[in-house]
Scaffold this active site. Structure first.
Site, mmCIF file in Angstrom:
data_model
loop_
_atom_site.group_PDB
_atom_site.id
_atom_site.type_symbol
_atom_site.label_atom_id
_atom_site.label_comp_id
_atom_site.label_asym_id
_atom_site.label_seq_id
_atom_site.Cartn_x
_atom_site.Cartn_y
_atom_site.Cartn_z
ATOM 1 N N HIS A 9 0.811 -1.219 0.000
ATOM 2 C CA HIS A 9 0.000 0.000 0.000
ATOM 3 C C HIS A 9 0.849 1.276 0.000
ATOM 4 O O HIS A 9 0.471 2.293 0.602
ATOM 5 C CB HIS A 9 -0.968 0.008 1.184
ATOM 6 C CG HIS A 9 -2.015 -1.061 1.128
ATOM 7 N ND1 HIS A 9 -2.598 -1.476 -0.048
ATOM 8 C CD2 HIS A 9 -2.596 -1.801 2.116
ATOM 9 C CE1 HIS A 9 -3.500 -2.419 0.211
ATOM 10 N NE2 HIS A 9 -3.505 -2.647 1.516
ATOM 11 N N HIS A 60 -10.062 0.925 1.410
ATOM 12 C CA HIS A 60 -9.829 -0.317 2.156
ATOM 13 C C HIS A 60 -10.862 -0.518 3.264
ATOM 14 O O HIS A 60 -10.528 -0.991 4.356
ATOM 15 C CB HIS A 60 -8.421 -0.303 2.744
ATOM 16 C CG HIS A 60 -7.824 -1.658 2.964
ATOM 17 N ND1 HIS A 60 -8.431 -2.628 3.737
ATOM 18 C CD2 HIS A 60 -6.676 -2.219 2.509
ATOM 19 C CE1 HIS A 60 -7.675 -3.703 3.767
ATOM 20 N NE2 HIS A 60 -6.598 -3.493 3.024
ATOM 21 N N GLU A 64 -11.566 -4.678 -2.360
ATOM 22 C CA GLU A 64 -10.778 -3.536 -2.819
ATOM 23 C C GLU A 64 -10.607 -3.581 -4.339
ATOM 24 O O GLU A 64 -9.953 -4.470 -4.864
ATOM 25 C CB GLU A 64 -9.400 -3.548 -2.155
ATOM 26 C CG GLU A 64 -9.431 -3.657 -0.643
ATOM 27 C CD GLU A 64 -8.134 -4.242 -0.125
ATOM 28 O OE1 GLU A 64 -7.087 -3.576 -0.245
ATOM 29 O OE2 GLU A 64 -8.163 -5.381 0.372
#
Length: 339
Positions: free
Chosen positions: A103, A174, A305
């Protein structure tokens, strides 16, 4: 409505913004552009908050290892070896999960204060300036995320960005969903899921795709017909054992690309996106103390996601998240509810 969401360790104040339309109400904070709450009625008209989160900004700063409700970028998911080729150069980002990058961290977008540029009754737009070299990515970038509630009981999340150099834009949200209500933690894993995708990405032990696009047919990853998430998650299947359950990307084959349903409440959520992939994570390692003192343990929320495939930057045969200098990046995901 705008209310205080607490002071940050920097001394700056974070705020919580409410948006509403029809029977849906959501709150978003400028700290990390998190989706904090989403209120949805059930078949009897009883309203519950269906996303996991925290009570204040400090909770998101200190306790959000699970990325609850986070806006993620510049690149969502993982980059193998924390590096990738871009033109004639090799871009290196910081490793924050073993030798890999997750991420775009460790200096993640959800740990920054965003600027609210527009707030109406049913919508909010937040902006983040990301300078060249930020997280290791090339180019000065201007990034916007917009949350909008529509009268058809849908939440739209749109991402817009531009940079002055070729770079990566692969944004996602998320949020973890529990359509029984975030407080009904034991119900999350028994939600029913449909993912029409014909194949998924097997990962190695470090959650990096092997490069195989494996057919779901005949595997515990076949969600083409509705089934409880709990039904096959404990199967003796290598891909499940390596990741402790479902934490894999599926192809986006059609729209909706996923449908989540809670039989008890009657709530259903259909996911629509222009992204090529959707990461289904069953919350295998959740361990957070969340809103109202609720403990979010293992598999108490489900993340869906929308994004490019994990490590796509190192797989040129897959759809690519690269955006040319001066070109506009735009992506939209819609979560449409019924009950």
């Amino acid at each position: 409505m705008k209310t205080s969401f607490g002071k940050l360790h920097s001394g700056e104040e974070a705020f919580l913004y409410t948006i509403s339309c029809g029977r849906l109400t959501a709150t978003v904070t400028d700290y990390g552009a998190h989706l904090v709450s989403l209120l949805v009625p059930n078949r009897d008209g009883v309203v519950d908050d269906v996303v996991l989160g925290f009570d204040d900004a400090e909770g998101y700063r200190t306790g959000n290892g699970g990325f609850l409700g986070a806006t993620v970028g510049r690149n969502a998911n993982r980059i193998g070896g924390a590096s990738f080729p871009l033109g004639d150069t090799k871009v290196r980002v910081r490793a924050n999960e073993g030798r890999n990058n997750l991420h775009s961290g460790p200096d993640c977008f959800h740990l920054r204060l965003w600027k609210v540029v527009r707030h109406t009754e049913n919508s909010i737009t937040l902006r983040l300036d990301s300078p060249k070299g930020d997280q290791g990515f090339p180019g000065n970038a201007l990034i916007r995320v917009t949350y909008t509630l529509e009268a058809d009981a849908s939440l739209h999340i749109t991402y817009d960005a531009i940079a002055d150099r070729d770079t990566v834009f692969n944004m996602t949200n998320h949020s973890y969903f529990n359509l029984a209500g975030h407080q009904n933690t034991e119900a999350a894993i028994h939600q029913e899921l449909i993912i029409p995708g014909r194949f998924f990405n097997p990962d190695d032990a470090a959650n990096i795709p092997t490069g195989e696009l494996r057919k779901v047919e005949g595997t515990p990853f076949d969600f083409r017909e509705p089934k409880s998430i709990s039904r096959d998650i404990g199967e003796d299947y290598e891909c499940l054992k390596l990741q402790g359950g479902y934490d894999h990307n599926f192809e986006v084959f059609c729209s909706p690309c996923a449908i989540l349903k809670d039989p008890g409440s009657g709530r259903s959520m259909a996911v629509h996106t222009d992204c090529p992939g959707i990461q289904f994570y069953a919350g295998n390692f959740l361990n957070e103390h969340g809103k109202g003192g609720v403990y979010y343990g293992k598999r108490t929320g489900i993340a869906l996601e929308t994004q490019f495939y994990p490590d796509a930057v190192n797989h040129p045969e897959w759809p690519q998240p690269f955006t040319k200098a001066g070109e506009k990046y735009h992506s939209e995901t819609v979560y449409k509810f019924s009950w």
